[in-house]
Scaffold this motif. Structure first.
Motif, mmCIF file in Angstrom:
data_model
loop_
_atom_site.group_PDB
_atom_site.id
_atom_site.type_symbol
_atom_site.label_atom_id
_atom_site.label_comp_id
_atom_site.label_asym_id
_atom_site.label_seq_id
_atom_site.Cartn_x
_atom_site.Cartn_y
_atom_site.Cartn_z
ATOM 1 N N SER A 7 94.486 4.871 108.873
ATOM 2 C CA SER A 7 94.545 6.281 109.259
ATOM 3 C C SER A 7 95.587 6.991 108.407
ATOM 4 C CB SER A 7 94.874 6.405 110.745
ATOM 5 O OG SER A 7 96.123 5.805 111.029
ATOM 6 N N PHE A 8 95.610 8.293 108.483
ATOM 7 C CA PHE A 8 96.521 9.114 107.689
ATOM 8 C C PHE A 8 97.419 9.942 108.599
ATOM 9 C CE2 PHE A 8 92.946 8.460 104.900
ATOM 10 C CZ PHE A 8 93.453 8.485 103.616
ATOM 11 N N TYR A 9 98.688 10.092 108.225
ATOM 12 C CA TYR A 9 99.526 11.127 108.815
ATOM 13 C C TYR A 9 98.887 12.454 108.405
ATOM 14 C CZ TYR A 9 103.700 8.549 110.420
ATOM 15 O OH TYR A 9 104.584 7.756 111.088
ATOM 16 N N PRO A 10 99.038 13.487 109.199
ATOM 17 C CA PRO A 10 98.419 14.777 108.848
ATOM 18 C C PRO A 10 98.791 15.272 107.442
ATOM 19 C CG PRO A 10 99.220 14.842 111.098
ATOM 20 C CD PRO A 10 99.690 13.543 110.501
ATOM 21 N N GLU A 11 100.044 15.100 107.045
ATOM 22 C CA GLU A 11 100.474 15.550 105.724
ATOM 23 C C GLU A 11 99.770 14.753 104.624
ATOM 24 O OE1 GLU A 11 102.530 14.588 108.173
ATOM 25 O OE2 GLU A 11 103.661 16.387 108.703
ATOM 26 N N GLN A 13 96.874 13.262 104.933
ATOM 27 C CA GLN A 13 95.457 13.659 104.973
ATOM 28 C C GLN A 13 95.259 14.943 104.169
ATOM 29 O OE1 GLN A 13 92.779 11.979 106.539
ATOM 30 N NE2 GLN A 13 91.537 13.445 105.423
ATOM 31 N N PHE A 16 95.383 14.080 100.554
ATOM 32 C CA PHE A 16 94.164 13.368 100.178
ATOM 33 C C PHE A 16 93.017 14.352 99.936
ATOM 34 C CE2 PHE A 16 90.192 11.239 101.590
ATOM 35 C CZ PHE A 16 90.085 10.313 100.571
ATOM 36 N N GLU A 17 92.899 15.340 100.785
ATOM 37 C CA GLU A 17 91.802 16.303 100.664
ATOM 38 C C GLU A 17 91.925 17.164 99.410
ATOM 39 O OE1 GLU A 17 91.759 18.243 104.482
ATOM 40 O OE2 GLU A 17 91.102 16.398 105.474
ATOM 41 N N ARG A 24 90.982 10.581 93.530
ATOM 42 C CA ARG A 24 90.227 10.304 94.759
ATOM 43 C C ARG A 24 89.659 8.885 94.709
ATOM 44 N NH1 ARG A 24 87.927 12.889 99.605
ATOM 45 N NH2 ARG A 24 88.887 14.785 98.842
ATOM 46 N N THR A 74 98.821 2.871 108.682
ATOM 47 C CA THR A 74 98.862 4.316 108.565
ATOM 48 C C THR A 74 99.403 4.688 107.187
ATOM 49 O OG1 THR A 74 99.254 4.578 110.927
ATOM 50 C CG2 THR A 74 99.811 6.448 109.533
#
Length: 82
Positions: A7-11, A13, A16-17, A24, A74
């Motif tokens: 999973s990713f921490y919101p930051e 993520q 990554f986007e 990528r 994470t």
């Protein structure tokens, strides 16, 4: 294998986007490696990040920092270097 959920921490993520192309692809390969090797992937970090590990690509200029959580692994940071 595939025992670990990644999973990713919101930051992380959000970073990554923003990635494109070879960056990528590198992260996608890291995710596969983490699911296979779990916390045996990458190099140990020291100092304030002791307990975390990193995978780094000179070609893409990325460093991915990850650690173990109660759900699996994470990704806490994706850093574009240079």
């Amino acid at each position: 294998m595939d025992n670990y959920q990644v999973s990713f921490y919101p930051e992380a993520q959000a970073e990554f986007e923003k990635l494109k192309g070879s960056q990528r692809v590198f992260v996608d390969k890291v995710l596969i490696r983490l699911r296979q090797l779990e916390m045996n992937a990458g190099q140990e970090l020291h100092g304030p990040l002791a307990g975390f590990r990193k995978l780094k690509s000179k070609k893409t200029g990325l460093r991915i920092v990850f650690g173990q959580s109660s759900q699996g692994i994470t990704i806490i940071d994706i850093v574009a270097v240079g």
